[in-house]
Scaffold this motif. Structure first.
Motif, PDB file in Angstrom:
ATOM      1  N   SER A   2     109.789 -29.154 -40.897  1.00 13.72           N
ATOM      2  CA  SER A   2     109.937 -29.291 -39.449  1.00 13.72           C
ATOM      3  C   SER A   2     111.249 -30.019 -39.177  1.00 13.72           C
ATOM      4  O   SER A   2     111.442 -31.142 -39.646  1.00 13.72           O
ATOM      5  CB  SER A   2     108.768 -30.083 -38.857  1.00 13.72           C
ATOM      6  OG  SER A   2     109.069 -30.543 -37.547  1.00 13.72           O
ATOM      7  N   ILE A   3     112.143 -29.372 -38.441  1.00 11.49           N
ATOM      8  CA  ILE A   3     113.449 -29.976 -38.139  1.00 11.49           C
ATOM      9  C   ILE A   3     113.488 -30.379 -36.673  1.00 11.49           C
ATOM     10  O   ILE A   3     113.358 -29.529 -35.777  1.00 11.49           O
ATOM     11  CB  ILE A   3     114.608 -29.003 -38.426  1.00 11.49           C
ATOM     12  CG1 ILE A   3     114.588 -28.550 -39.888  1.00 11.49           C
ATOM     13  CG2 ILE A   3     115.942 -29.666 -38.096  1.00 11.49           C
ATOM     14  CD1 ILE A   3     115.698 -27.558 -40.227  1.00 11.49           C
ATOM     15  N   GLU A   4     113.671 -31.671 -36.431  1.00 12.91           N
ATOM     16  CA  GLU A   4     113.905 -32.168 -35.070  1.00 12.91           C
ATOM     17  C   GLU A   4     115.400 -32.044 -34.814  1.00 12.91           C
ATOM     18  O   GLU A   4     116.205 -32.720 -35.473  1.00 12.91           O
ATOM     19  CB  GLU A   4     113.442 -33.612 -34.941  1.00 12.91           C
ATOM     20  CG  GLU A   4     113.537 -34.171 -33.535  1.00 12.91           C
ATOM     21  CD  GLU A   4     112.971 -35.587 -33.421  1.00 12.91           C
ATOM     22  OE1 GLU A   4     112.919 -36.103 -32.282  1.00 12.91           O
ATOM     23  OE2 GLU A   4     112.588 -36.167 -34.461  1.00 12.91           O
ATOM     24  N   VAL A   5     115.789 -31.174 -33.881  1.00 18.36           N
ATOM     25  CA  VAL A   5     117.177 -30.755 -33.755  1.00 18.36           C
ATOM     26  C   VAL A   5     118.009 -31.670 -32.863  1.00 18.36           C
ATOM     27  O   VAL A   5     119.143 -31.335 -32.520  1.00 18.36           O
ATOM     28  CB  VAL A   5     117.264 -29.304 -33.238  1.00 18.36           C
ATOM     29  CG1 VAL A   5     116.645 -28.348 -34.232  1.00 18.36           C
ATOM     30  CG2 VAL A   5     116.594 -29.169 -31.871  1.00 18.36           C
ATOM     31  N   ILE A  59     122.003 -27.863 -38.987  1.00 17.10           N
ATOM     32  CA  ILE A  59     120.693 -27.202 -39.045  1.00 17.10           C
ATOM     33  C   ILE A  59     120.752 -26.011 -39.996  1.00 17.10           C
ATOM     34  O   ILE A  59     119.860 -25.816 -40.832  1.00 17.10           O
ATOM     35  CB  ILE A  59     120.252 -26.765 -37.644  1.00 17.10           C
ATOM     36  CG1 ILE A  59     120.102 -27.980 -36.717  1.00 17.10           C
ATOM     37  CG2 ILE A  59     118.943 -25.973 -37.711  1.00 17.10           C
ATOM     38  CD1 ILE A  59     119.891 -27.613 -35.266  1.00 17.10           C
ATOM     39  N   GLU A  81     118.495 -25.541 -43.323  1.00 17.64           N
ATOM     40  CA  GLU A  81     117.642 -24.373 -43.481  1.00 17.64           C
ATOM     41  C   GLU A  81     117.982 -23.637 -44.771  1.00 17.64           C
ATOM     42  O   GLU A  81     117.082 -23.165 -45.485  1.00 17.64           O
ATOM     43  CB  GLU A  81     117.788 -23.444 -42.279  1.00 17.64           C
ATOM     44  CG  GLU A  81     117.152 -23.996 -41.012  1.00 17.64           C
ATOM     45  CD  GLU A  81     117.155 -22.984 -39.877  1.00 17.64           C
ATOM     46  OE1 GLU A  81     117.976 -22.044 -39.924  1.00 17.64           O
ATOM     47  OE2 GLU A  81     116.337 -23.129 -38.956  1.00 17.64           O
ATOM     48  N   SER A  92     110.333 -24.638 -38.939  1.00 20.76           N
ATOM     49  CA  SER A  92     110.218 -24.680 -37.480  1.00 20.76           C
ATOM     50  C   SER A  92     111.100 -25.796 -36.941  1.00 20.76           C
ATOM     51  O   SER A  92     111.392 -26.767 -37.649  1.00 20.76           O
ATOM     52  CB  SER A  92     108.766 -24.887 -37.042  1.00 20.76           C
ATOM     53  OG  SER A  92     108.263 -26.137 -37.498  1.00 20.76           O
ATOM     54  N   THR A  93     111.523 -25.625 -35.705  1.00 21.45           N
ATOM     55  CA  THR A  93     112.382 -26.629 -35.066  1.00 21.45           C
ATOM     56  C   THR A  93     111.684 -27.179 -33.824  1.00 21.45           C
ATOM     57  O   THR A  93     110.854 -26.516 -33.204  1.00 21.45           O
ATOM     58  CB  THR A  93     113.730 -26.028 -34.663  1.00 21.45           C
ATOM     59  OG1 THR A  93     113.516 -24.975 -33.716  1.00 21.45           O
ATOM     60  CG2 THR A  93     114.459 -25.472 -35.880  1.00 21.45           C
ATOM     61  N   TYR A 134     111.958 -30.377 -30.416  1.00 19.14           N
ATOM     62  CA  TYR A 134     112.721 -31.345 -29.616  1.00 19.14           C
ATOM     63  C   TYR A 134     111.719 -32.207 -28.859  1.00 19.14           C
ATOM     64  O   TYR A 134     110.782 -31.690 -28.240  1.00 19.14           O
ATOM     65  CB  TYR A 134     113.649 -30.642 -28.626  1.00 19.14           C
ATOM     66  CG  TYR A 134     114.816 -31.476 -28.178  1.00 19.14           C
ATOM     67  CD1 TYR A 134     116.075 -31.292 -28.728  1.00 19.14           C
ATOM     68  CD2 TYR A 134     114.663 -32.463 -27.215  1.00 19.14           C
ATOM     69  CE1 TYR A 134     117.156 -32.070 -28.327  1.00 19.14           C
ATOM     70  CE2 TYR A 134     115.729 -33.242 -26.815  1.00 19.14           C
ATOM     71  CZ  TYR A 134     116.973 -33.044 -27.368  1.00 19.14           C
ATOM     72  OH  TYR A 134     118.029 -33.824 -26.978  1.00 19.14           O
ATOM     73  N   VAL A 152     115.241 -23.586 -30.666  1.00 24.89           N
ATOM     74  CA  VAL A 152     114.225 -24.610 -30.410  1.00 24.89           C
ATOM     75  C   VAL A 152     112.876 -23.900 -30.323  1.00 24.89           C
ATOM     76  O   VAL A 152     112.601 -23.192 -29.357  1.00 24.89           O
ATOM     77  CB  VAL A 152     114.509 -25.396 -29.112  1.00 24.89           C
ATOM     78  CG1 VAL A 152     113.429 -26.450 -28.890  1.00 24.89           C
ATOM     79  CG2 VAL A 152     115.883 -26.051 -29.163  1.00 24.89           C
TER      80      VAL A 152
END
Length: 332
Positions: A25-28, A54, A58, A72-73, A75, A105
């Motif tokens: 899980s990427i918090e962008v 990002i 990935e 998944s991303t 915010y 997002v």
């Protein structure tokens, strides 16, 4: 106020339902609401410099987890404090800036959902609210000080959590004698101490808990890691956005919104947060909180077992803070 330990006892009496997980899980990014609402160009610039990072993470995830890695991303919007911006213009600016900058997002979440998660039925908030922050607070296990003087109330009363022994300048048995100052000391230190004392919550005028930013951030990571259950069921139920206009009030916006219908699961084995450098002290405090958490053993076993059966197998640490990664960028 009811005893928050009751949340643990209630959830422990039910079998924990499994949860589909992404690999990462990427918090962008993370900007305050007024920064999103008042300066669209700065928001776009922030996304533009984040996009290649990002892409790199990935690509690294696909090397680690295979070409079909689930990523998944997300915010997080900080609406827990009284927001100074309306939902529609804030969300429209955020999503348009991300799209123009090439940043995907998948999910948008509201920070107030980390305090209490209202359930939405057919897009409308129901009366059923999950006391998420109280559930997590009930699982905090503070390390006992030695020797304890009894001068300071325990964590569940004071709302403060530390990683060692606090400084001492008074001792009951030496009340009539001058005693030298004893500095704080970190438990398990390596030669020198890095002492941290974190306020988890304060009290409002009606004696309700007012959750601190580090505590809500800790809950945010637990949600992203799929670690929380309520009455045996996962806390996270993203609401699919149907493209309709946004509500006029934040309370009518679902706590977690899925923007991308083909997105991989919101929760993941591991998290990565790309944040402004000013969040360094908060994320330091987050690790302290998570390291003092008595996590749900059944949930932990299930996630580890699911990871081992994944293709290819994934190693998941039992220590929650080991599953977190951060990239802190310069700037405001």
């Amino acid at each position: 106020m009811s005893d928050s330990r009751g949340y643990v006892e209630e959830s422990a009496s039910r079998s924990a339902a499994p949860l589909h997980l992404s690999h990462l899980s990427i918090e962008v990014g993370h900007l305050r609401l007024h920064e999103i609402s008042n300066d669209t160009e700065s928001l776009k610039a922030e996304f533009r410099r984040t996009m290649p990072l990002i892409d790199a993470f990935e690509a690294a995830a696909r090397v680690q987890f295979g070409p079909d890695a689930r990523i998944s991303t997300c915010y997080l919007l900080d609406d827990y404090s009284p927001p100074d911006a309306e939902p529609a213009p804030t969300l429209d600016r955020l999503l348009s800036a991300a799209a123009e900058s090439g940043v995907r997002v998948d999910y948008v979440a509201r920070e107030s959902g980390c305090a209490a998660m209202p359930k939405f039925v057919d897009g409308v908030a129901s009366d059923d609210v999950i006391p998420v922050a109280d559930m997590v607070a009930a699982r905090i296990v503070a390390a006992p000080e030695s020797p304890a003087t009894g001068r300071r109330p325990p964590t569940m009363e004071s709302g403060w959590l530390c990683n060692g022994s606090r400084s001492q300048n008074f001792s009951p048995e030496q009340a009539m004698r001058r005693r030298s100052y004893q500095p704080p000391e970190e438990f398990g230190r390596f030669e020198h101490s890095i002492f941290l004392d974190v306020e988890l919550w304060s009290r409002t005028t009606d004696d309700a808990r007012r959750w601190s930013p580090p505590f809500l951030a800790a809950v945010w990571h637990l949600l992203r890691l799929g670690m929380l259950r309520y009455r045996g069921e996962p806390v996270v139920h993203p609401a699919m956005w149907d493209g309709e206009p946004w509500p006029d009030h934040w309370r009518d916006v679902a706590p977690i919104i899925q923007l991308n219908p083909t997105a991989h699961p919101f929760a993941a084995y591991r998290t990565l947060s790309i944040l402004p450098r000013r969040y360094l002290p908060i994320e330091h405090a987050v690790r302290l909180i998570l390291d003092h958490l008595d996590s749900d053993e059944e949930v932990t076993r299930d996630i580890i077992a699911r990871a081992e059966c994944d293709i290819p197998p994934v190693q998941v640490s039992r220590t929650i803070s080991d599953r977190l990664s951060h990239l802190l960028l310069d700037g405001p």
